[in-house]
Design a protein around this motif. Sequence first.
Motif, PDB file in Angstrom:
ATOM      1  N   ILE A  16      33.672  66.033  -2.849  1.00  0.00           N
ATOM      2  CA  ILE A  16      33.170  65.168  -1.781  1.00  0.00           C
ATOM      3  C   ILE A  16      31.664  65.343  -1.644  1.00  0.00           C
ATOM      4  CG2 ILE A  16      33.111  64.906   0.748  1.00  0.00           C
ATOM      5  CD1 ILE A  16      36.101  65.412   0.774  1.00  0.00           C
ATOM      6  N   HIS A  17      30.958  64.229  -1.419  1.00  0.00           N
ATOM      7  CA  HIS A  17      29.557  64.308  -1.007  1.00  0.00           C
ATOM      8  C   HIS A  17      29.410  63.633   0.346  1.00  0.00           C
ATOM      9  CE1 HIS A  17      25.284  63.311  -0.597  1.00  0.00           C
ATOM     10  NE2 HIS A  17      25.122  64.459  -1.213  1.00  0.00           N
ATOM     11  N   GLU A  18      28.788  64.342   1.277  1.00  0.00           N
ATOM     12  CA  GLU A  18      28.498  63.808   2.603  1.00  0.00           C
ATOM     13  C   GLU A  18      26.988  63.651   2.751  1.00  0.00           C
ATOM     14  OE1 GLU A  18      28.168  62.095   5.831  1.00  0.00           O
ATOM     15  OE2 GLU A  18      30.265  62.551   5.326  1.00  0.00           O
ATOM     16  N   ALA A  19      26.549  62.411   2.954  1.00  0.00           N
ATOM     17  CA  ALA A  19      25.114  62.116   3.004  1.00  0.00           C
ATOM     18  C   ALA A  19      24.501  62.426   4.358  1.00  0.00           C
ATOM     19  CB  ALA A  19      24.880  60.643   2.648  1.00  0.00           C
ATOM     20  N   ASN A  20      25.258  62.280   5.435  1.00  0.00           N
ATOM     21  CA  ASN A  20      24.703  62.435   6.770  1.00  0.00           C
ATOM     22  C   ASN A  20      24.913  63.835   7.320  1.00  0.00           C
ATOM     23  OD1 ASN A  20      23.625  59.759   7.636  1.00  0.00           O
ATOM     24  ND2 ASN A  20      25.706  59.107   7.149  1.00  0.00           N
ATOM     25  N   ALA A  21      23.962  64.279   8.126  1.00  0.00           N
ATOM     26  CA  ALA A  21      24.086  65.591   8.750  1.00  0.00           C
ATOM     27  C   ALA A  21      25.252  65.628   9.735  1.00  0.00           C
ATOM     28  CB  ALA A  21      22.790  65.958   9.462  1.00  0.00           C
ATOM     29  N   LYS A  22      25.605  64.479  10.273  1.00  0.00           N
ATOM     30  CA  LYS A  22      26.772  64.356  11.143  1.00  0.00           C
ATOM     31  C   LYS A  22      27.829  63.594  10.361  1.00  0.00           C
ATOM     32  CE  LYS A  22      27.991  63.242  15.936  1.00  0.00           C
ATOM     33  NZ  LYS A  22      27.488  62.730  17.235  1.00  0.00           N
ATOM     34  N   PRO A  23      28.819  64.283   9.801  1.00  0.00           N
ATOM     35  CA  PRO A  23      29.729  63.643   8.846  1.00  0.00           C
ATOM     36  C   PRO A  23      30.641  62.609   9.466  1.00  0.00           C
ATOM     37  CG  PRO A  23      30.457  65.872   9.322  1.00  0.00           C
ATOM     38  CD  PRO A  23      29.114  65.709   9.982  1.00  0.00           C
ATOM     39  N   GLY A  24      31.048  61.649   8.621  1.00  0.00           N
ATOM     40  CA  GLY A  24      31.980  60.620   9.042  1.00  0.00           C
ATOM     41  C   GLY A  24      33.414  61.113   9.017  1.00  0.00           C
ATOM     42  N   LEU A  25      34.308  60.299   9.585  1.00  0.00           N
ATOM     43  CA  LEU A  25      35.707  60.692   9.733  1.00  0.00           C
ATOM     44  C   LEU A  25      36.372  60.932   8.383  1.00  0.00           C
ATOM     45  CD1 LEU A  25      38.233  61.121  11.454  1.00  0.00           C
ATOM     46  CD2 LEU A  25      38.579  58.637  11.458  1.00  0.00           C
ATOM     47  N   ALA A  26      36.132  60.045   7.414  1.00  0.00           N
ATOM     48  CA  ALA A  26      36.800  60.181   6.116  1.00  0.00           C
ATOM     49  C   ALA A  26      36.509  61.528   5.471  1.00  0.00           C
ATOM     50  CB  ALA A  26      36.378  59.040   5.188  1.00  0.00           C
ATOM     51  N   ASN A  27      35.252  61.919   5.462  1.00  0.00           N
ATOM     52  CA  ASN A  27      34.905  63.184   4.827  1.00  0.00           C
ATOM     53  C   ASN A  27      35.291  64.387   5.666  1.00  0.00           C
ATOM     54  OD1 ASN A  27      34.000  61.972   2.526  1.00  0.00           O
ATOM     55  ND2 ASN A  27      31.831  62.183   2.990  1.00  0.00           N
ATOM     56  N   ARG A  28      35.355  64.238   6.976  1.00  0.00           N
ATOM     57  CA  ARG A  28      35.855  65.341   7.803  1.00  0.00           C
ATOM     58  C   ARG A  28      37.307  65.638   7.472  1.00  0.00           C
ATOM     59  NH1 ARG A  28      33.544  62.609  12.276  1.00  0.00           N
ATOM     60  NH2 ARG A  28      35.574  62.483  13.317  1.00  0.00           N
ATOM     61  N   LEU A  29      38.074  64.576   7.239  1.00  0.00           N
ATOM     62  CA  LEU A  29      39.479  64.772   6.871  1.00  0.00           C
ATOM     63  C   LEU A  29      39.616  65.289   5.448  1.00  0.00           C
ATOM     64  CD1 LEU A  29      40.957  61.491   8.425  1.00  0.00           C
ATOM     65  CD2 LEU A  29      41.194  63.803   9.318  1.00  0.00           C
ATOM     66  N   GLY A  30      38.878  64.683   4.522  1.00  0.00           N
ATOM     67  CA  GLY A  30      39.015  65.052   3.124  1.00  0.00           C
ATOM     68  C   GLY A  30      38.524  66.443   2.801  1.00  0.00           C
ATOM     69  N   ALA A  31      37.513  66.917   3.524  1.00  0.00           N
ATOM     70  CA  ALA A  31      36.922  68.218   3.220  1.00  0.00           C
ATOM     71  C   ALA A  31      37.889  69.373   3.453  1.00  0.00           C
ATOM     72  CB  ALA A  31      35.661  68.421   4.047  1.00  0.00           C
ATOM     73  N   ARG A  32      38.916  69.145   4.252  1.00  0.00           N
ATOM     74  CA  ARG A  32      39.861  70.223   4.554  1.00  0.00           C
ATOM     75  C   ARG A  32      40.580  70.716   3.310  1.00  0.00           C
ATOM     76  NH1 ARG A  32      42.747  67.411   9.868  1.00  0.00           N
ATOM     77  NH2 ARG A  32      40.863  67.324  11.181  1.00  0.00           N
ATOM     78  N   THR A  33      40.806  69.830   2.351  1.00  0.00           N
ATOM     79  CA  THR A  33      41.577  70.209   1.169  1.00  0.00           C
ATOM     80  C   THR A  33      40.829  69.975  -0.136  1.00  0.00           C
ATOM     81  OG1 THR A  33      42.632  68.016   1.161  1.00  0.00           O
ATOM     82  CG2 THR A  33      43.793  69.794   2.309  1.00  0.00           C
ATOM     83  N   ALA A  34      39.583  69.524  -0.067  1.00  0.00           N
ATOM     84  CA  ALA A  34      38.831  69.220  -1.283  1.00  0.00           C
ATOM     85  C   ALA A  34      38.503  70.489  -2.061  1.00  0.00           C
ATOM     86  CB  ALA A  34      37.537  68.482  -0.934  1.00  0.00           C
ATOM     87  N   GLY A  35      38.405  70.338  -3.376  1.00  0.00           N
ATOM     88  CA  GLY A  35      38.041  71.467  -4.216  1.00  0.00           C
ATOM     89  C   GLY A  35      36.574  71.816  -4.138  1.00  0.00           C
ATOM     90  N   ALA A  36      35.728  70.842  -3.798  1.00  0.00           N
ATOM     91  CA  ALA A  36      34.296  71.085  -3.681  1.00  0.00           C
ATOM     92  C   ALA A  36      33.716  70.087  -2.685  1.00  0.00           C
ATOM     93  CB  ALA A  36      33.605  70.934  -5.033  1.00  0.00           C
ATOM     94  N   VAL A  37      32.811  70.566  -1.841  1.00  0.00           N
ATOM     95  CA  VAL A  37      32.176  69.720  -0.826  1.00  0.00           C
ATOM     96  C   VAL A  37      30.665  69.925  -0.906  1.00  0.00           C
ATOM     97  CG1 VAL A  37      31.968  69.198   1.636  1.00  0.00           C
ATOM     98  CG2 VAL A  37      34.183  69.914   0.694  1.00  0.00           C
TER      99      VAL A  37
END
Length: 366
Positions: A121-142
Motif C-alpha cells: 500500500i502507498h498512502e499519499a496523504n499525511a491523514k490517510p483515507g478510509l481504504a488504506n486505513r482498512l487495508g493497512a491492517r493486513t498488508a504485507g508492506a505499507v
Amino acid sequence: MTVYLLAGGGTAGHVNPLLAVADRLRERDPDADVLVLGTAEGLEARLVPARGYELLTIAKVPFPRRPNRAAVAFPSRFRTSIADVRRIIDERDVDVVVGFGGYVSTPAYLAARRAGIPVAIHEANAKPGLANRLGARTAGAVGVAFEGTPLPHATVVGMPLRREIEQLDRGALRDEAAAFFGLDPARPVLLATGGSLGARRINRTMVDSADMLTAAGWQVLHITGAKSEVTDPGIADYRMVEYADRMDLALAIADFAVSRAGAATVSELAALGIPAVYVPYPVGNGEQRFNAAGVVGAGGGILVDDARFLPAWVRDELVPLLADAARVDRMARAATSAGMLDGTDRMVALVDAALGGAAGRTSSSA
C-alpha cells in the motif's frame, strides 16, 4: 513473469503516484505485466490508457455516509466488487496487489487477501483515507509519503514522483523555462498555483497583490487553473496562464511558491528545494494542513489559513520575506532537507519486500 495489479484512482493524488510506480516497474522489467484497476468514471479512465497501460474497471461503490437507499444496496454491491477483483486476480494470475487508495482499493485488498496474494500500500496523504486505513491492517508492506502518517507498520518512502521531476535539473533548464514563459532568467520568480482546477482564494489574492509583488522586484508566474474567475491584470513581470503543460519548466524557474498543500505538490516542491507559502484547502478532512506540516516544521514553508491569505497578509508577511534573499535561501535548503526525490524506487522496493515475504511464507509452509 511477475503480474502486478495496481489499484487506485478517482483523483490525481491517487493516479499520479500509481503511474510513477507502474512506469518504474515496467522500466526495470519490460516483461512484467503491469495492470491497473480503476473505475470508468475516474481520472484514471483517461490517464492510464494514455500512458499505455491496460485499465481494468469495476463499479464505483462509495462507502455510505448516511442511511439511505444507497446504504441498503451497499453490502450486495460491495460483495460484487470483491468478486469482480477476485476474478481478475485468478484469470490474470496476479502476483501482488499494489494499492494507492480510492474506491477500488478496498475491494482489491479484500480480494487479494482471499486469493492469498500479497498486498503493498502507498498512502499519499499525511491523514490517510478510509481504504488504506482498512487495508493497512493486513498488508504485507505499507509506504507513506509523510512522517507521522497514522498507519500500522508504515515505512516513510516519500511520494512516487514522475521521472521528469526526479531528474529535473533546475539550473540547466532555467533559460529554457524563462523563454517558454516569457520571463527574465536573471530575476527571481514567484510561482502561484492552486492545482488543475485552481484555487479561488489564491487566484484572487495574487491578482489583487500583483502591483506589490512586482514592485518588490519579483516576477510572478500565476497558473490559475481551468475554472478561474480572475482576469490578467496586464502588469509587466506578471505572467498569467490557465494551464501549464510544461509544469517541469514552471518548477525549474520557480524560486518561491504560493500553493495549496496537496500531497503531490508539497512533495514535489520540497524534493526540488522550492520554499513555499502553503494555503491549505479549507474544505474536507483537513489533510492538506497535515501534508505541509513536515516541511513547515523544517523551516522550508509557511502555513497560512485560506481565510487569512489576503492582500494585507501579502503586504505584511510575504513581501518582506521575498525581500530577504538570505531567508529565502535558508528556506530553500530547509525544504530540500524535508523532501525525497527517490520515493518511486523506495515504493518499488516495498513491493518487492511484500512479494519476497509472501514467497518466504509459502516456502516455509511447503
